[in-house]
Design a protein around this motif. Structure first.
Motif, mmCIF file in Angstrom:
data_model
loop_
_atom_site.group_PDB
_atom_site.id
_atom_site.type_symbol
_atom_site.label_atom_id
_atom_site.label_comp_id
_atom_site.label_asym_id
_atom_site.label_seq_id
_atom_site.Cartn_x
_atom_site.Cartn_y
_atom_site.Cartn_z
ATOM 1 N N ILE A 174 3.772 -0.315 -26.141
ATOM 2 C CA ILE A 174 5.216 -0.330 -26.407
ATOM 3 C C ILE A 174 5.634 -1.721 -26.882
ATOM 4 O O ILE A 174 6.386 -1.863 -27.858
ATOM 5 C CB ILE A 174 6.013 0.074 -25.152
ATOM 6 N N ALA A 175 5.138 -2.752 -26.198
ATOM 7 C CA ALA A 175 5.445 -4.128 -26.591
ATOM 8 C C ALA A 175 4.947 -4.420 -27.998
ATOM 9 O O ALA A 175 5.626 -5.087 -28.798
ATOM 10 C CB ALA A 175 4.823 -5.105 -25.587
ATOM 11 N N ASP A 176 3.764 -3.907 -28.319
ATOM 12 C CA ASP A 176 3.207 -4.105 -29.656
ATOM 13 C C ASP A 176 4.058 -3.388 -30.702
ATOM 14 O O ASP A 176 4.278 -3.905 -31.801
ATOM 15 C CB ASP A 176 1.769 -3.594 -29.700
ATOM 16 N N ALA A 177 4.559 -2.200 -30.367
ATOM 17 C CA ALA A 177 5.409 -1.443 -31.285
ATOM 18 C C ALA A 177 6.692 -2.212 -31.600
ATOM 19 O O ALA A 177 7.154 -2.241 -32.748
ATOM 20 C CB ALA A 177 5.740 -0.074 -30.685
ATOM 21 N N ILE A 178 7.267 -2.834 -30.593
ATOM 22 C CA ILE A 178 8.487 -3.631 -30.784
ATOM 23 C C ILE A 178 8.216 -4.780 -31.754
ATOM 24 O O ILE A 178 9.007 -5.067 -32.667
ATOM 25 C CB ILE A 178 9.002 -4.161 -29.434
ATOM 26 N N LYS A 179 7.069 -5.430 -31.611
ATOM 27 C CA LYS A 179 6.700 -6.527 -32.507
ATOM 28 C C LYS A 179 6.491 -6.029 -33.935
ATOM 29 O O LYS A 179 6.846 -6.725 -34.903
ATOM 30 C CB LYS A 179 5.422 -7.202 -32.000
ATOM 31 N N ILE A 180 5.934 -4.833 -34.084
ATOM 32 C CA ILE A 180 5.733 -4.261 -35.425
ATOM 33 C C ILE A 180 7.084 -4.058 -36.111
ATOM 34 O O ILE A 180 7.266 -4.390 -37.284
ATOM 35 C CB ILE A 180 4.963 -2.927 -35.334
ATOM 36 N N ILE A 181 8.042 -3.493 -35.374
ATOM 37 C CA ILE A 181 9.379 -3.269 -35.932
ATOM 38 C C ILE A 181 10.034 -4.593 -36.295
ATOM 39 O O ILE A 181 10.684 -4.714 -37.348
ATOM 40 C CB ILE A 181 10.251 -2.492 -34.924
ATOM 41 N N GLN A 182 9.848 -5.620 -35.470
ATOM 42 C CA GLN A 182 10.511 -6.909 -35.695
ATOM 43 C C GLN A 182 9.963 -7.651 -36.923
ATOM 44 O O GLN A 182 10.613 -8.575 -37.417
ATOM 45 C CB GLN A 182 10.378 -7.778 -34.446
ATOM 46 N N ILE A 183 8.815 -7.232 -37.429
ATOM 47 C CA ILE A 183 8.297 -7.841 -38.656
ATOM 48 C C ILE A 183 9.246 -7.570 -39.821
ATOM 49 O O ILE A 183 9.539 -8.452 -40.626
ATOM 50 C CB ILE A 183 6.883 -7.321 -38.970
ATOM 51 N N SER A 184 9.734 -6.339 -39.895
ATOM 52 C CA SER A 184 10.664 -5.978 -40.977
ATOM 53 C C SER A 184 12.120 -6.000 -40.526
ATOM 54 O O SER A 184 13.034 -5.972 -41.350
ATOM 55 C CB SER A 184 10.317 -4.585 -41.518
ATOM 56 N N ASN A 185 12.326 -6.030 -39.209
ATOM 57 C CA ASN A 185 13.679 -6.005 -38.649
ATOM 58 C C ASN A 185 13.746 -7.029 -37.506
ATOM 59 O O ASN A 185 13.700 -6.674 -36.324
ATOM 60 C CB ASN A 185 13.995 -4.592 -38.147
ATOM 61 N N PRO A 186 13.841 -8.320 -37.844
ATOM 62 C CA PRO A 186 13.743 -9.394 -36.842
ATOM 63 C C PRO A 186 14.791 -9.314 -35.731
ATOM 64 O O PRO A 186 14.569 -9.836 -34.634
ATOM 65 C CB PRO A 186 13.942 -10.676 -37.676
ATOM 66 N N ASP A 187 15.928 -8.678 -36.008
ATOM 67 C CA ASP A 187 17.002 -8.626 -35.009
ATOM 68 C C ASP A 187 16.861 -7.454 -34.034
ATOM 69 O O ASP A 187 17.705 -7.287 -33.145
ATOM 70 C CB ASP A 187 18.366 -8.518 -35.716
ATOM 71 N N PHE A 188 15.807 -6.670 -34.194
ATOM 72 C CA PHE A 188 15.662 -5.484 -33.339
ATOM 73 C C PHE A 188 15.436 -5.865 -31.881
ATOM 74 O O PHE A 188 14.574 -6.693 -31.555
ATOM 75 C CB PHE A 188 14.508 -4.601 -33.812
ATOM 76 N N VAL A 189 16.219 -5.243 -31.007
ATOM 77 C CA VAL A 189 16.053 -5.384 -29.556
ATOM 78 C C VAL A 189 16.000 -3.975 -28.972
ATOM 79 O O VAL A 189 16.838 -3.132 -29.301
ATOM 80 C CB VAL A 189 17.226 -6.165 -28.921
ATOM 81 N N TYR A 190 15.031 -3.736 -28.134
ATOM 82 C CA TYR A 190 14.871 -2.395 -27.565
ATOM 83 C C TYR A 190 15.731 -2.251 -26.318
ATOM 84 O O TYR A 190 15.293 -2.518 -25.197
ATOM 85 C CB TYR A 190 13.408 -2.129 -27.247
ATOM 86 N N ASP A 191 16.990 -1.832 -26.530
ATOM 87 C CA ASP A 191 17.872 -1.602 -25.391
ATOM 88 C C ASP A 191 18.654 -0.293 -25.497
ATOM 89 O O ASP A 191 19.326 0.109 -24.561
ATOM 90 C CB ASP A 191 18.850 -2.776 -25.209
ATOM 91 N N GLN A 192 18.528 0.388 -26.654
ATOM 92 C CA GLN A 192 19.164 1.692 -26.825
ATOM 93 C C GLN A 192 18.167 2.632 -27.505
ATOM 94 O O GLN A 192 17.637 2.304 -28.570
ATOM 95 C CB GLN A 192 20.427 1.577 -27.684
ATOM 96 N N THR A 193 17.946 3.773 -26.908
ATOM 97 C CA THR A 193 16.914 4.670 -27.455
ATOM 98 C C THR A 193 17.298 5.222 -28.825
ATOM 99 O O THR A 193 16.440 5.339 -29.707
ATOM 100 C CB THR A 193 16.634 5.842 -26.488
ATOM 101 N N ASP A 194 18.548 5.579 -29.030
ATOM 102 C CA ASP A 194 18.953 6.133 -30.325
ATOM 103 C C ASP A 194 18.744 5.112 -31.441
ATOM 104 O O ASP A 194 18.304 5.466 -32.545
ATOM 105 C CB ASP A 194 20.427 6.565 -30.291
ATOM 106 N N VAL A 195 19.064 3.856 -31.146
ATOM 107 C CA VAL A 195 18.846 2.787 -32.128
ATOM 108 C C VAL A 195 17.353 2.593 -32.371
ATOM 109 O O VAL A 195 16.910 2.397 -33.510
ATOM 110 C CB VAL A 195 19.488 1.468 -31.629
ATOM 111 N N ALA A 196 16.572 2.679 -31.306
ATOM 112 C CA ALA A 196 15.119 2.498 -31.424
ATOM 113 C C ALA A 196 14.488 3.579 -32.292
ATOM 114 O O ALA A 196 13.588 3.300 -33.089
ATOM 115 C CB ALA A 196 14.481 2.492 -30.036
#
Length: 314
Positions: A174-196
């Motif tokens: 899960i942590a690795d997935a968050i880092k993958i998203i942040q490569i193209s979306n640096p402001d991404f924070v995993y705090d809302q499932t719909d946004v995720a």
């Protein structure tokens, strides 16, 4: 004969059963199956999923005569005996089935299939005094030579909770997935499932256009499943086989399961539109079994599995 049948079943081991199950589930090509495995594949295939495998299978000379006869009757050739001629059949929704049936007939009666290892008896399985078999060639009504090799139980598995080590693996992915998203979306924070969920879709679309390199794109599926866990209260689960296991999430009744190696695999290669990542997430709201779904396009493409037949071990 019983002793030979028992020996045949013993020779058909766990590895064979797993290969058949994978082929039925689309996780492995049916073209790689051996003759005994094809005999079981024919008996386990969900015929509502289409006939595409059989267009190839029936043209293989190594196909056993008994397997060909078994498939022939699985396709219910007696259904077509009610028609007066082929022109009528062409207007029927099952015309493709009819074409496969006729090709099996031609190959079977001409001696195309020469192996005779597995016996199949149409009269035992499909025919009785009320059957209309007037359009069936006489040779297709006779039991084929060989050993009876009945349908085997190929799903030797159970569900269980992840152990401590497996939970650490899940959290790491899960942590690795968050880092993958942040490569193209640096402001991404995993705090809302719909946004995720939307961020996962955007990441899939982003990486479709680029070389993945060392990016473990499949780990996005763990974030998707964690959204299911948080939003719908689906539990992390291990689908345990005797030769391995899969990580997934399952609903409270343990009747439905989504596995880690499906939703991203299906979308990153273009097999499904990435929007299905959101569609499945939304459509599973409040769902406890297949009957709760307003529509069910998901099981047929291997995203949603029925697990009500599996035991759950604490």
């Amino acid at each position: 004969m019983d002793r030979l049948q028992s020996k045949m079943e013993q020779l058909f081991n766990k590895k064979n059963k797993t290969r058949v199950l994978k082929a039925v589930n689309g996780e492995m090509s049916y073209q790689k199956l051996t003759a005994p495995e094809l005999h079981q594949f024919v008996q386990h295939w969900n015929y509502d999923d289409g006939l595409e495998p059989f267009e190839w299978i029936i043209r293989q000379k190594y196909l056993d005569k008994g397997t060909a006869l078994c498939l022939y009757w699985m396709l219910q050739p007696d259904y077509f005996c009610k028609f007066k001629n082929e022109e009528e059949i062409k207007g029927d929704i099952n015309y493709q089935t009819y074409q496969i049936i006729k090709e099996i007939e031609e190959k079977y009666t001409s001696g195309f299939y020469q192996e005779e290892n597995f016996s199949f008896d149409p009269k035992k399985e499909f025919l009785d005094e009320n059957s209309n078999a007037k359009c069936i060639p006489a040779e297709m009504l006779i039991q084929s030579p060989g050993i009876i090799f009945e349908r085997q139980d190929i799903e030797f598995a159970f569900l269980r909770k992840p152990n401590e080590k497996e939970l650490k693996t899940i959290n790491s992915k899960i942590a690795d997935a968050i880092k993958i998203i942040q490569i193209s979306n640096p402001d991404f924070v995993y705090d809302q499932t719909d946004v995720a969920i939307q961020a996962i879709i955007q990441s899939v679309e982003y990486w479709k256009e680029k070389g993945l390199g060392k990016i473990k794109i499949k780990n996005l599926s763990y974030l998707w499943m964690d959204c299911m866990h948080k939003k719908h209260h689906w539990d992390w689960i291990i689908w345990d086989w005797e030769i391995g296991n899969n990580i997934g999430v399952t609903n409270s009744t343990k009747e439905l399961t989504c596995l880690a190696d499906t939703i991203i695999n299906h979308t990153i290669d273009g097999f499904q539109q990435s929007s299905i990542i959101s569609d499945l997430y939304i459509d599973l709201t409040g769902v406890n079994n297949f009957y709760d779904l307003k529509k069910d396009p998901y099981s047929g493409i291997g995203l949603l599995f029925s697990t009500d037949h599996l035991k759950f071990k604490e």
